[in-house]
Design an enzyme around this catalytic site. Structure first.
Site, PDB file in Angstrom:
ATOM      1  N   TYR A  32      30.293  28.187  37.426  1.00 54.60           N
ATOM      2  CA  TYR A  32      30.861  26.888  37.078  1.00 54.60           C
ATOM      3  C   TYR A  32      30.785  26.747  35.663  1.00 54.60           C
ATOM      4  O   TYR A  32      30.256  27.763  34.868  1.00 54.60           O
ATOM      5  CB  TYR A  32      29.852  25.775  37.941  1.00 54.60           C
ATOM      6  CG  TYR A  32      28.504  25.832  37.128  1.00 54.60           C
ATOM      7  CD1 TYR A  32      28.309  24.570  36.426  1.00 54.60           C
ATOM      8  CD2 TYR A  32      27.418  26.575  37.399  1.00 54.60           C
ATOM      9  CE1 TYR A  32      27.214  24.361  35.913  1.00 54.60           C
ATOM     10  CE2 TYR A  32      26.232  26.481  36.957  1.00 54.60           C
ATOM     11  CZ  TYR A  32      25.926  25.359  35.940  1.00 54.60           C
ATOM     12  OH  TYR A  32      24.911  25.509  35.600  1.00 54.60           O
ATOM     13  N   ARG A  51      33.657  31.664  28.623  1.00 54.11           N
ATOM     14  CA  ARG A  51      32.214  31.882  29.179  1.00 54.11           C
ATOM     15  C   ARG A  51      32.570  32.103  30.551  1.00 54.11           C
ATOM     16  O   ARG A  51      32.203  32.857  31.292  1.00 54.11           O
ATOM     17  CB  ARG A  51      31.258  31.137  28.866  1.00 54.11           C
ATOM     18  CG  ARG A  51      29.972  31.744  29.417  1.00 54.11           C
ATOM     19  CD  ARG A  51      28.805  30.535  28.958  1.00 54.11           C
ATOM     20  NE  ARG A  51      29.050  29.140  29.266  1.00 54.11           N
ATOM     21  CZ  ARG A  51      28.146  28.365  29.027  1.00 54.11           C
ATOM     22  NH1 ARG A  51      27.041  28.770  28.183  1.00 54.11           N
ATOM     23  NH2 ARG A  51      28.162  27.170  29.175  1.00 54.11           N
ATOM     24  N   ARG A  99      31.156  34.952  57.617  1.00 54.31           N
ATOM     25  CA  ARG A  99      29.935  35.251  57.056  1.00 54.31           C
ATOM     26  C   ARG A  99      29.305  36.885  57.051  1.00 54.31           C
ATOM     27  O   ARG A  99      29.271  37.123  58.113  1.00 54.31           O
ATOM     28  CB  ARG A  99      28.759  34.336  57.648  1.00 54.31           C
ATOM     29  CG  ARG A  99      27.395  34.232  56.466  1.00 54.31           C
ATOM     30  CD  ARG A  99      26.593  33.135  56.953  1.00 54.31           C
ATOM     31  NE  ARG A  99      25.515  32.957  56.318  1.00 54.31           N
ATOM     32  CZ  ARG A  99      24.494  34.027  56.070  1.00 54.31           C
ATOM     33  NH1 ARG A  99      24.356  34.987  56.724  1.00 54.31           N
ATOM     34  NH2 ARG A  99      23.374  33.709  55.035  1.00 54.31           N
ATOM     35  N   HIS A 101      27.163  39.544  53.975  1.00 56.98           N
ATOM     36  CA  HIS A 101      26.698  39.498  52.608  1.00 56.98           C
ATOM     37  C   HIS A 101      27.692  40.189  51.523  1.00 56.98           C
ATOM     38  O   HIS A 101      27.740  39.697  50.459  1.00 56.98           O
ATOM     39  CB  HIS A 101      25.183  40.214  52.512  1.00 56.98           C
ATOM     40  CG  HIS A 101      24.213  39.025  53.059  1.00 56.98           C
ATOM     41  ND1 HIS A 101      23.970  38.863  54.473  1.00 56.98           N
ATOM     42  CD2 HIS A 101      23.330  38.941  52.482  1.00 56.98           C
ATOM     43  CE1 HIS A 101      23.127  37.996  54.315  1.00 56.98           C
ATOM     44  NE2 HIS A 101      22.366  37.697  53.322  1.00 56.98           N
ATOM     45  N   LYS A 146      26.766  32.136  34.546  1.00 58.72           N
ATOM     46  CA  LYS A 146      26.390  30.784  34.897  1.00 58.72           C
ATOM     47  C   LYS A 146      26.950  30.687  36.411  1.00 58.72           C
ATOM     48  O   LYS A 146      27.948  30.026  36.744  1.00 58.72           O
ATOM     49  CB  LYS A 146      27.322  29.815  33.902  1.00 58.72           C
ATOM     50  CG  LYS A 146      26.928  28.584  33.997  1.00 58.72           C
ATOM     51  CD  LYS A 146      27.819  27.640  32.713  1.00 58.72           C
ATOM     52  CE  LYS A 146      27.249  26.072  32.805  1.00 58.72           C
ATOM     53  NZ  LYS A 146      25.880  25.969  32.416  1.00 58.72           N
ATOM     54  N   GLU A 178      13.905  29.439  28.321  1.00 60.88           N
ATOM     55  CA  GLU A 178      14.897  28.342  28.106  1.00 60.88           C
ATOM     56  C   GLU A 178      14.329  27.277  28.886  1.00 60.88           C
ATOM     57  O   GLU A 178      13.218  26.977  29.265  1.00 60.88           O
ATOM     58  CB  GLU A 178      16.311  28.637  28.378  1.00 60.88           C
ATOM     59  CG  GLU A 178      16.405  29.104  29.710  1.00 60.88           C
ATOM     60  CD  GLU A 178      17.868  29.801  30.125  1.00 60.88           C
ATOM     61  OE1 GLU A 178      18.990  29.397  29.307  1.00 60.88           O
ATOM     62  OE2 GLU A 178      18.207  30.149  30.980  1.00 60.88           O
ATOM     63  N   LEU A 202      20.781  31.670  29.520  1.00 60.04           N
ATOM     64  CA  LEU A 202      22.335  31.478  29.176  1.00 60.04           C
ATOM     65  C   LEU A 202      22.403  31.269  27.931  1.00 60.04           C
ATOM     66  O   LEU A 202      21.901  30.232  27.157  1.00 60.04           O
ATOM     67  CB  LEU A 202      22.593  30.482  30.089  1.00 60.04           C
ATOM     68  CG  LEU A 202      24.137  30.092  30.101  1.00 60.04           C
ATOM     69  CD1 LEU A 202      25.027  30.895  31.011  1.00 60.04           C
ATOM     70  CD2 LEU A 202      24.675  28.575  30.589  1.00 60.04           C
TER      71      LEU A 202
END
Length: 283
Positions: A32, A51, A99, A101, A146, A178, A202
């Site tokens: 995101y 990014r 579903r 992995h 991110k 951070e 990040l």
């Protein structure tokens, strides 16, 4: 209006339909970005978009739009919702599939969603400063991506919130990394210290602008890990993020930083950052 970008279409919120087996929902398998909007213009749009694509590459997710097309999609969304001061939130997941992995073996279309939000600038807090609480950093080791995997971040933020603090100051042992949703900086004897852009943090877009501002105002920068045991002795301390901009931290774990007020260098950086916003949105 309140339209949402769903893949390549602007639709009403109630028209968005996502699979219960979307990998973003079940695994956090997606990325995101949050982009600030000032005066109807995205600030540091190129850097955020770059990014976004870099994060996608790191998790082997192919975004089915060129950067130019994606940029236009974001502006179409902003204009459709008549956003002046606010933000754009955008995410993309690997899509919906039975579903399992490992990545789907069949062809699956990624799912892109984005929306806008009216968010005023935190003027009062930036002028007066906020408090932070140190919290052990228990996140995974790829914080440079991110991604949608934010459980560690929100647990840290919640701990800070429950203790009446604005942000969590994350640390791995004695090393400050951070914030739960921000980058962190200390200023001591006229030198700015901040964690280097490794996999443990990040590399914030606002962080990059701040480092450029430091050069402009003559504030030396040392990118090396700060020690939690010495953090309280900083002359100044602040955090940065897309929505919080440059936010002074005047109390850490109940201990005043410096005078307990936003410092001189922090104010100079805020002024330099403000100038960059004005230059960008009125260019």
């Amino acid at each position: 209006m309140n339209l949402v970008l769903w893949n390549d279409r602007l639709v009403k919120d109630e028209e968005v339909h996502l699979s219960k087996e979307d990998r973003g929902y079940q695994f956090g398998d997606g990325i995101y970005e949050v982009i600030r909007v000032y005066n109807g213009n995205m600030f540091t749009a190129k850097e955020h978009i770059d990014r976004f694509y870099e994060s996608a590459d790191k998790i082997k997710l192919v975004i089915p739009y060129t950067k130019d097309v994606f940029h236009k999609m974001m502006y179409d969304l902003i204009e459709a919702n008549e956003v002046t001061t606010g933000q754009v939130y955008v995410q993309i997941t690997r899509g919906g599939s039975p579903r399992q992995h490992h990545f789907p073996t069949e062809a699956v279309e990624p799912v892109l969603t984005a929306y806008t939000k009216l968010v005023e600038r935190p003027v009062s807090q930036m002028a007066n400063g906020v408090a932070a609480k140190s919290v052990e950093d228990v996140r995974w080791l790829r914080c440079d991506i991110k991604s949608l995997n934010l459980l560690g971040n929100i647990m840290a933020k919640q701990e800070a919130y429950e203790n009446g603090c604005f942000e969590a100051l994350l640390h791995r042992g004695d090393t400050i990394t951070e914030g739960s949703s921000s980058n962190m900086y200390g200023i001591k004897n006229g030198v700015l210290y901040t964690h280097p852009a490794t996999n443990l943090i990040l590399n914030g877009i606002t962080r990059r602008v701040i480092l450029a501002c430091c050069e402009e105002i003559g504030l030396p920068v040392v990118e090396e890990p700060m020690s939690l045991s010495t953090v309280y002795s900083n002359d100044e301390f602040f955090m940065s993020s897309t929505t919080s901009e440059i936010m002074p931290i005047v109390v850490i774990d109940g201990v005043k930083v410096g005078s307990g007020l936003p410092g001189v260098w922090t104010k100079k950086l805020q002024a330099a950052f403000e100038a960059k916003i004005e230059q960008a949105v009125h260019a």
